[in-house]
Design a protein around this motif. Structure first.
Motif, PDB file in Angstrom:
ATOM      1  N   GLY A  10      48.682  44.131  47.624  1.00 32.70           N
ATOM      2  CA  GLY A  10      47.600  44.249  46.669  1.00 32.70           C
ATOM      3  C   GLY A  10      47.897  45.335  45.649  1.00 32.70           C
ATOM      4  O   GLY A  10      48.418  46.395  45.991  1.00 32.70           O
ATOM      5  N   TYR A  11      47.585  45.087  44.382  1.00 33.16           N
ATOM      6  CA  TYR A  11      47.886  46.062  43.336  1.00 33.16           C
ATOM      7  C   TYR A  11      46.900  45.894  42.187  1.00 33.16           C
ATOM      8  O   TYR A  11      46.195  44.894  42.069  1.00 33.16           O
ATOM      9  CB  TYR A  11      49.320  45.883  42.822  1.00 33.16           C
ATOM     10  CG  TYR A  11      49.554  44.570  42.101  1.00 33.16           C
ATOM     11  CD1 TYR A  11      49.393  44.474  40.717  1.00 33.16           C
ATOM     12  CD2 TYR A  11      49.916  43.426  42.792  1.00 33.16           C
ATOM     13  CE1 TYR A  11      49.598  43.277  40.056  1.00 33.16           C
ATOM     14  CE2 TYR A  11      50.124  42.219  42.147  1.00 33.16           C
ATOM     15  CZ  TYR A  11      49.963  42.140  40.773  1.00 33.16           C
ATOM     16  OH  TYR A  11      50.151  40.958  40.128  1.00 33.16           O
ATOM     17  N   ASN A  12      46.848  46.932  41.355  1.00 31.53           N
ATOM     18  CA  ASN A  12      46.083  46.899  40.122  1.00 31.53           C
ATOM     19  C   ASN A  12      47.089  46.984  38.976  1.00 31.53           C
ATOM     20  O   ASN A  12      47.884  47.918  38.933  1.00 31.53           O
ATOM     21  CB  ASN A  12      45.107  48.082  40.075  1.00 31.53           C
ATOM     22  CG  ASN A  12      44.328  48.149  38.782  1.00 31.53           C
ATOM     23  OD1 ASN A  12      44.876  48.473  37.732  1.00 31.53           O
ATOM     24  ND2 ASN A  12      43.041  47.874  38.846  1.00 31.53           N
ATOM     25  N   PRO A  13      47.089  46.043  38.029  1.00 29.83           N
ATOM     26  CA  PRO A  13      48.137  46.035  36.992  1.00 29.83           C
ATOM     27  C   PRO A  13      48.155  47.294  36.136  1.00 29.83           C
ATOM     28  O   PRO A  13      49.222  47.766  35.737  1.00 29.83           O
ATOM     29  CB  PRO A  13      47.802  44.785  36.160  1.00 29.83           C
ATOM     30  CG  PRO A  13      46.379  44.468  36.468  1.00 29.83           C
ATOM     31  CD  PRO A  13      46.157  44.917  37.871  1.00 29.83           C
ATOM     32  N   HIS A  14      46.983  47.869  35.863  1.00 30.49           N
ATOM     33  CA  HIS A  14      46.938  49.080  35.038  1.00 30.49           C
ATOM     34  C   HIS A  14      47.477  50.286  35.814  1.00 30.49           C
ATOM     35  O   HIS A  14      48.246  51.096  35.272  1.00 30.49           O
ATOM     36  CB  HIS A  14      45.504  49.336  34.572  1.00 30.49           C
ATOM     37  CG  HIS A  14      44.883  48.169  33.866  1.00 30.49           C
ATOM     38  ND1 HIS A  14      45.316  47.734  32.622  1.00 30.49           N
ATOM     39  CD2 HIS A  14      43.886  47.312  34.233  1.00 30.49           C
ATOM     40  CE1 HIS A  14      44.602  46.692  32.245  1.00 30.49           C
ATOM     41  NE2 HIS A  14      43.725  46.415  33.203  1.00 30.49           N
ATOM     42  N   LYS A  25      42.793  36.142  45.088  1.00 35.38           N
ATOM     43  CA  LYS A  25      43.078  34.898  44.379  1.00 35.38           C
ATOM     44  C   LYS A  25      44.447  35.031  43.723  1.00 35.38           C
ATOM     45  O   LYS A  25      44.629  35.787  42.777  1.00 35.38           O
ATOM     46  CB  LYS A  25      42.006  34.636  43.318  1.00 35.38           C
ATOM     47  CG  LYS A  25      42.199  33.319  42.577  1.00 35.38           C
ATOM     48  CD  LYS A  25      41.090  33.106  41.552  1.00 35.38           C
ATOM     49  CE  LYS A  25      41.282  31.780  40.832  1.00 35.38           C
ATOM     50  NZ  LYS A  25      40.204  31.544  39.827  1.00 35.38           N
ATOM     51  N   ARG A  26      45.416  34.282  44.241  1.00 36.51           N
ATOM     52  CA  ARG A  26      46.773  34.344  43.702  1.00 36.51           C
ATOM     53  C   ARG A  26      47.525  33.072  44.065  1.00 36.51           C
ATOM     54  O   ARG A  26      47.081  32.285  44.899  1.00 36.51           O
ATOM     55  CB  ARG A  26      47.511  35.567  44.246  1.00 36.51           C
ATOM     56  CG  ARG A  26      47.505  35.667  45.767  1.00 36.51           C
ATOM     57  CD  ARG A  26      48.318  36.835  46.266  1.00 36.51           C
ATOM     58  NE  ARG A  26      47.906  38.091  45.666  1.00 36.51           N
ATOM     59  CZ  ARG A  26      48.483  39.252  45.907  1.00 36.51           C
ATOM     60  NH1 ARG A  26      49.498  39.305  46.751  1.00 36.51           N
ATOM     61  NH2 ARG A  26      48.060  40.361  45.350  1.00 36.51           N
ATOM     62  N   ILE A  78      52.820  50.075  45.074  1.00 34.73           N
ATOM     63  CA  ILE A  78      51.382  50.237  45.285  1.00 34.73           C
ATOM     64  C   ILE A  78      50.925  49.214  46.323  1.00 34.73           C
ATOM     65  O   ILE A  78      51.343  48.061  46.297  1.00 34.73           O
ATOM     66  CB  ILE A  78      50.597  50.035  43.973  1.00 34.73           C
ATOM     67  CG1 ILE A  78      50.795  51.231  43.031  1.00 34.73           C
ATOM     68  CG2 ILE A  78      49.104  49.881  44.242  1.00 34.73           C
ATOM     69  CD1 ILE A  78      50.035  51.119  41.729  1.00 34.73           C
ATOM     70  N   ASP A  79      50.093  49.656  47.236  1.00 38.26           N
ATOM     71  CA  ASP A  79      49.478  48.765  48.215  1.00 38.26           C
ATOM     72  C   ASP A  79      48.025  49.211  48.378  1.00 38.26           C
ATOM     73  O   ASP A  79      47.725  50.096  49.172  1.00 38.26           O
ATOM     74  CB  ASP A  79      50.221  48.816  49.553  1.00 38.26           C
ATOM     75  CG  ASP A  79      49.668  47.821  50.558  1.00 38.26           C
ATOM     76  OD1 ASP A  79      48.804  47.008  50.163  1.00 38.26           O
ATOM     77  OD2 ASP A  79      50.077  47.852  51.721  1.00 38.26           O
ATOM     78  N   VAL A  80      47.136  48.623  47.590  1.00 38.48           N
ATOM     79  CA  VAL A  80      45.731  49.040  47.582  1.00 38.48           C
ATOM     80  C   VAL A  80      44.875  47.961  48.224  1.00 38.48           C
ATOM     81  O   VAL A  80      45.210  46.778  48.214  1.00 38.48           O
ATOM     82  CB  VAL A  80      45.228  49.328  46.150  1.00 38.48           C
ATOM     83  CG1 VAL A  80      45.954  50.510  45.557  1.00 38.48           C
ATOM     84  CG2 VAL A  80      45.401  48.105  45.259  1.00 38.48           C
ATOM     85  N   SER A  81      43.771  48.369  48.787  1.00 38.51           N
ATOM     86  CA  SER A  81      42.834  47.446  49.427  1.00 38.51           C
ATOM     87  C   SER A  81      41.417  47.819  49.015  1.00 38.51           C
ATOM     88  O   SER A  81      41.080  49.001  48.923  1.00 38.51           O
ATOM     89  CB  SER A  81      42.956  47.501  50.956  1.00 38.51           C
ATOM     90  OG  SER A  81      44.255  47.150  51.366  1.00 38.51           O
ATOM     91  N   TYR A  82      40.608  46.810  48.773  1.00 36.24           N
ATOM     92  CA  TYR A  82      39.200  47.033  48.436  1.00 36.24           C
ATOM     93  C   TYR A  82      38.444  47.325  49.730  1.00 36.24           C
ATOM     94  O   TYR A  82      38.544  46.579  50.704  1.00 36.24           O
ATOM     95  CB  TYR A  82      38.627  45.784  47.753  1.00 36.24           C
ATOM     96  CG  TYR A  82      37.270  46.015  47.132  1.00 36.24           C
ATOM     97  CD1 TYR A  82      37.150  46.505  45.848  1.00 36.24           C
ATOM     98  CD2 TYR A  82      36.110  45.748  47.842  1.00 36.24           C
ATOM     99  CE1 TYR A  82      35.906  46.715  45.272  1.00 36.24           C
ATOM    100  CE2 TYR A  82      34.853  45.953  47.281  1.00 36.24           C
ATOM    101  CZ  TYR A  82      34.772  46.441  45.999  1.00 36.24           C
ATOM    102  OH  TYR A  82      33.545  46.652  45.447  1.00 36.24           O
ATOM    103  N   ILE A  83      37.705  48.424  49.739  1.00 34.46           N
ATOM    104  CA  ILE A  83      37.020  48.871  50.948  1.00 34.46           C
ATOM    105  C   ILE A  83      35.676  48.168  51.079  1.00 34.46           C
ATOM    106  O   ILE A  83      34.833  48.245  50.183  1.00 34.46           O
ATOM    107  CB  ILE A  83      36.814  50.399  50.926  1.00 34.46           C
ATOM    108  CG1 ILE A  83      38.169  51.099  50.897  1.00 34.46           C
ATOM    109  CG2 ILE A  83      36.005  50.851  52.131  1.00 34.46           C
ATOM    110  CD1 ILE A  83      38.061  52.598  50.747  1.00 34.46           C
TER     111      ILE A  83
END
Length: 257
Positions: free
Chosen positions: A78-82, A68-69, A91-96
């Motif tokens: 994809g990133y996590n602000p913390h 959602k953006r 950072i390039d993270v993905s929810y598995i």
């Protein structure tokens, strides 16, 4: 939103879904859409939110996360602000959603081919053939070039050339073998050649062996294997004369808390 692929999807349905989303993909590339919301963007493409979700479910072959953006952020990884603030790097993270897909991704990544190296080795072989080098010297040259050359990306090249750290970690990692039949490392071949076939001492000293041979003092006797691995280090040479260095039993070396 999580897209869920439908069962027995007709190829024509996939084609129609892609056709509906095509104007949306083109519109996202226009600079004036940066200030629009998702609903405004869909309205320009004559799509409702439910139709948009249905199209995503149709074209995706497996479950996927739709973040959602704002439309202007559609090309941001994809990133996590913390984590981003703490890491201070890209950072390039993905929810598995699928453990099997995660395994396939990791395996494909670590076994990806290095096409540049293959082309380089081909040139080495061609040059050896033209120089009339015998097979033994040719294989030696190929082996040396293979061990010294590796294709890297432009990002890794710049990182190494500028001396930038490729990773940061505030904790060290130590592997502790805890199985009933743990992995062992054999002695070097140069030392094994001097032993008889009946000699049982063919293994290198492990962390578990040193833990069993820890000094017979209250401080060490009450220590578990995890604490021994985390708080003690094996010292050699001149460091064995340190103030807090203790000898291990059975002449297995010296340890410092």
């Amino acid at each position: 939103m999580i897209t869920r692929p439908g069962e027995n999807v007709d190829p024509q349905q996939v084609a129609r879904a892609k056709e509906k989303l095509k104007p949306l993909n083109l519109l996202l590339k226009e600079p004036e859409t940066a200030s629009l919301s998702l609903l405004q963007l869909l309205a320009k493409c004559n799509l409702t939110l439910s139709e948009y979700q249905q199209c995503l479910n149709t074209i995706n072959k497996s479950s996927a996360i739709i973040l959602k953006r704002d439309p202007k952020d559609c090309w941001v990884n994809g990133y996590n602000p913390h984590l981003l603030e703490a890491w201070d790097e890209n950072i390039d993270v993905s929810y598995i959603l699928n453990a099997y897909s995660c395994i396939i991704y990791i395996t494909s990544y670590i076994t990806k081919k290095e096409s540049g190296l293959s082309e380089y080795l081909k040139r080495v072989i061609e040059n050896s053939s033209r120089d009339n080098v015998n097979e033994c010297d040719e294989m030696r040259e190929i082996m040396q070039e293979y061990s010294k050359k590796r294709e890297v990306s432009a990002q890794e090249c710049v990182t190494r050339a500028c001396g930038i750290h490729m990773k940061k970690c505030s904790r060290g990692v130590i592997f502790i073998p805890t199985d009933d039949n743990p992995v062992k490392m054999s002695l070097p071949m140069s030392r094994l050649e001097n032993k008889t076939s009946e000699c049982p001492n063919v293994w290198m000293t492990s962390l578990t062996d040193r833990y069993k041979a820890r000094p017979e003092t209250p401080e060490y006797e009450e220590m578990c294997l995890a604490d021994f691995a985390a708080t003690c280090r094996i010292v050699y040479g001149q460091h064995t004369k340190g103030k807090h260095v203790m000898p291990l039993l059975n002449e297995m070396g010296f340890v410092e808390r």
